[in-house]
Design an enzyme around this catalytic site. Structure first.
Site, PDB file in Angstrom:
ATOM      1  N   TYR A   1       7.009  -9.884   7.361  1.00 40.59           N
ATOM      2  CA  TYR A   1       6.805  -8.439   7.501  1.00 40.59           C
ATOM      3  C   TYR A   1       7.365  -7.985   8.844  1.00 40.59           C
ATOM      4  CZ  TYR A   1       3.553  -8.200   3.533  1.00 40.59           C
ATOM      5  OH  TYR A   1       2.983  -8.245   2.284  1.00 40.59           O
TER       6      TYR A   1
ATOM      7  N   ASP B   1       0.819  -1.208   0.000  1.00 40.56           N
ATOM      8  CA  ASP B   1       0.000   0.000   0.000  1.00 40.56           C
ATOM      9  C   ASP B   1       0.854   1.260   0.000  1.00 40.56           C
ATOM     10  OD1 ASP B   1      -2.334  -1.458   0.064  1.00 40.56           O
ATOM     11  OD2 ASP B   1      -2.536  -1.376   2.244  1.00 40.56           O
TER      12      ASP B   1
END
Length: 244
Positions: free
Chosen positions: A109, A51
């Site tokens: 992540y 994003d």
């Protein structure tokens, strides 16, 4: 010939990875350079579509090309044309059936949080969370996520994928000089899932939410975890492949 590329980027000034007309994106920047080289449009296929504001320490994409160059030459040419916020780490000549997204076996992540006074040098690179956090409460909240679960409660309401079952292999919190890093590895992640998990764990660590993870998972109700942590603290750290 299929070329696989490993890149890093600072997402602060990108509107995400995926191409968007009239917006600066990582994909758009890369495809623009490939078009210059090929005198024709070349589509790239990424392992993930991060994003706006999200960073990558390791992101992969692949593309097909009739240009026969050695990997080091590809790396040199692409790096020379990249802006300062994109780095080509490595280039590999891949098998013809390799796919950056579908061949990935997992992703890691990292979410970076600092709790000290606001630091302008962290702007866009870490999330400022100026509260005292109890690491034992955060670990208590995180541990039940390990395993295979339906993550409906921890996915964005915009998620269109019906199957929300994912497997988390590891989820740990690491204390840093001025805050905490959350590191999570799984076979796959839903839209905004890592940032929603981070928001939940932070609220538990702050003491404004009681760790009740298994019941939260069982509820399959996105409305009970309404917050999503800011994008700036999130990094795609590693993409895992059995072979490349």
């Amino acid at each position: 010939m299929r070329v696989a590329v490993n890149i890093s980027y600072n997402g602060r000034n990108f509107s995400g990875f995926q191409y968007q007309h009239d917006y600066r994106t990582v994909q758009g920047t890369l495809e623009k350079q490939l078009k210059r080289m090929h005198k024709d449009f070349v589509r790239i296929h990424a392992s993930s579509r991060t994003d706006a504001g999200v960073h990558a320490l390791e992101q992969y994409f692949h593309f097909d090309t009739p240009i026969d160059l050695e990997p080091d030459k590809w790396k040199f040419i692409l790096n020379r044309a990249m802006p300062e916020d994109i780095l080509i780490n490595d280039v590999t000549i891949a098998a013809d059936d390799f796919h950056s997204r579908f061949d990935a076996t997992g992703k890691t992540y990292r979410y970076k949080v600092y709790t000290s006074v606001k630091n302008p040098f962290y702007d866009g690179l870490k999330t400022h969370y100026p509260y005292e956090l109890d690491i034992s409460l955060m670990k208590e909240a995180m541990a039940p996520f390990i395993g295979t679960h339906d993550f409906t409660t921890f996915s964005s309401a915009k998620t269109e994928i019906k199957n929300k079952v994912r497997t988390i292999k590891t989820f740990e919190v690491i204390e840093t000089d001025d805050g905490f890093d959350f590191v999570i590895t799984g076979t796959g992640f839903l839209y905004n899932m890592v940032r929603i998990l981070a928001a939940y764990v932070l609220e538990c660590g702050r003491g404004i939410r009681t760790p009740d993870t298994l019941n939260m998972i069982a509820a399959k109700d996105r409305t009970i975890i309404p917050k999503t942590a800011p994008a700036e603290g999130l990094y795609l750290e590693k993409v895992w492949y059995e072979k490349l």
